[in-house]
Design an enzyme around this catalytic site. Structure first.
Site, short mmCIF file in Angstrom:
data_model
loop_
_atom_site.label_atom_id
_atom_site.label_comp_id
_atom_site.label_asym_id
_atom_site.label_seq_id
_atom_site.Cartn_x
_atom_site.Cartn_y
_atom_site.Cartn_z
N ASP A 83 -41.81 -108.70 -38.55
CA ASP A 83 -41.04 -109.44 -37.25
C ASP A 83 -39.70 -109.19 -37.20
OD1 ASP A 83 -40.14 -111.26 -35.76
OD2 ASP A 83 -41.37 -113.03 -36.64
N HIS A 84 -39.43 -108.41 -36.04
CA HIS A 84 -38.15 -107.78 -35.81
C HIS A 84 -37.22 -108.71 -35.48
CE1 HIS A 84 -35.37 -104.30 -35.78
NE2 HIS A 84 -36.47 -103.57 -35.34
N ARG A 85 -37.66 -110.07 -35.18
CA ARG A 85 -36.63 -111.02 -35.21
C ARG A 85 -36.00 -111.63 -36.47
NH1 ARG A 85 -40.49 -115.34 -32.62
NH2 ARG A 85 -41.60 -114.57 -34.22
#
Length: 408
Positions: free
Chosen positions: A378-380
């Protein structure tokens, strides 16, 4: 009167499918007796009777989809000492003692197959969907077979054959161009969860090759000793242990993203999920506190969990609460793939099959055992550099597998 409702089993479960009632209207039950089997998106659950009494009304049929809070049956409560002894239930044409997966039972009902006459090929002889299909195909062949000729008798002299008119051409039977399959139970849950994950989480991926030559050699040396201890030892428990150790050092991957509050929730305990391919669909079984367990302990627990999942007997607690998931694509034969994160986790690791390929070692080309690893994240929550360092740590522990001994 007690209205027994489908309870909230946690983890966002909103519905289930009635698989089998253990009672019928008019039966007396004692508190805690098996009442009904329900298939949820996570597992098959046997719900116990909430009280001692008489089952007055059953309001949900087998095969029906029920919502949390929906009334399943009505029980007229009586004191335990007033309940008559439970008489043995008469055997139904399809015996309830037959061990069969819920999906297989449902298909058998649809096709009119008697499960008591079907040989199960699943774990422990459990009847699978494929077993039911084979039985249906065999029944169809028997019905189409020509009748046996009558006993031989003295025949009169053959009559002179008369010319026959040409037979009318047999027209081919129309073939259905499509089949519609209701999406229910675990398959429906997988579809909804994967769609939510793909749409809600900005996926990014990191690829790596791991030289597992030393691991292959070690596992081969330990395999027979593990079997002597009653454990089937595969490569997966070694990978799991390496991942658990690395997650302690890179805890941001052992987390989830809370969209409502805009917070990253870092989990303090490491519960590894493992994707298991079952007749009912993909299930994720959970080995809790994997970082505190040895390779052998992980192997023993994982084998038992996977067997129960395939037999449709995994409990809800055994398939929920994972904080990081591993999917072993290589077990089926793939060299790699792009996995979808097990929502709401922050990352997932996919393992490809181990291949013997040429590699340059100390200036010489030699055959080595190599496995592809893909980490979806998850790039968040994290950036690629963080994931690369995490993957490098896993790679280090698997390529110099003796280091894992320091963490047992």
């Amino acid at each position: 009167m007690i209205e027994f409702k489908f309870p909230d089993l946690g983890e966002g479960l909103v519905e289930g499918e009635i698989v089998k009632w253990h009672v019928k209207e008019g039966d007396f039950v004692k508190e805690g007796d098996p009442l009904v089997d329900v298939m949820t998106e996570k597992a098959n659950v046997t719900l116990p009777a909430p009280a001692t009494g008489k089952v007055v009304k059953i309001l949900a049929k087998e095969g029906e989809i029920v919502k949390v809070g929906q009334v399943l049956c009505v029980i007229e409560e009586v004191a335990a000492q007033e309940a008559p002894p439970k008489a043995p239930a008469a055997e139904a044409p399809t015996s309830q003692k037959v061990a069969a997966m819920p999906a297989a039972r449902r298909l058998a009902r649809e096709l009119g197959i008697d499960l008591s006459k079907v040989k199960g090929t699943g774990p422990g002889g459990v009847i699978t969907v494929e077993d039911v299909r084979r039985a249906a195909e065999e029944l169809a062949r028997q019905e189409k077979a020509p009748p046996a000729p009558p006993p031989a008798a003295v025949q009169p002299p053959p009559a002179i054959a008369q010319p026959q008119a040409p037979a009318a051409a047999q027209l081919p039977q129309p073939v259905a161009e499509e089949e519609r399959i209701p999406v229910r139970g675990i398959r429906r849950a997988v579809a909804e969860k994967m769609a939510k994950s793909a749409s809600a989480i900005p996926h990014a991926y990191h690829f790596e090759e791991v030289d597992v030559t030393e691991l292959v050699s070690l596992r081969e040396r330990l395999r027979q000793e593990a079997e002597r201890l009653g454990v089937k030892l595969t490569y997966l428990p070694f990978v799991a242990k390496a991942v658990a150790v690395a997650l302690r050092e890179f805890p941001m991957l052992n987390s989830s993203f809370d969209e409502e509050r805009g917070e990253i929730v870092v989990k303090r305990r490491i519960h590894l999920g493992f994707a298991v391919d079952t007749e009912q669909g993909l299930m994720v079984v959970v080995v809790r506190d994997a970082d505190k367990k040895s390779v052998l302990e992980i192997a023993r627990e994982l084998n038992a969990l996977a067997e129960r999942a395939r037999a449709g007997k995994a409990s809800v607690d055994e398939v929920r609460g994972s904080t990081f998931t591993i999917t072993n694509i290589g077990a089926i034969g793939g060299v790699g793939g792009l996995p979808i994160i097990n929502y709401p986790e922050a990352a997932i690791m996919a393992l490809g099959k181990i291949r013997k390929i040429p590699r340059v070692v100390n200036g010489a080309v030699v055959p080595r055992d190599v496995m592809n690893v893909v980490v979806g994240f998850d790039h968040r929550v994290v950036d690629g550099a963080y994931v690369a360092r995490f993957t490098n740590r896993v790679k280090e522990l698997l390529e110099d597998v003796g280091k894992l001994l320091l963490y047992i």
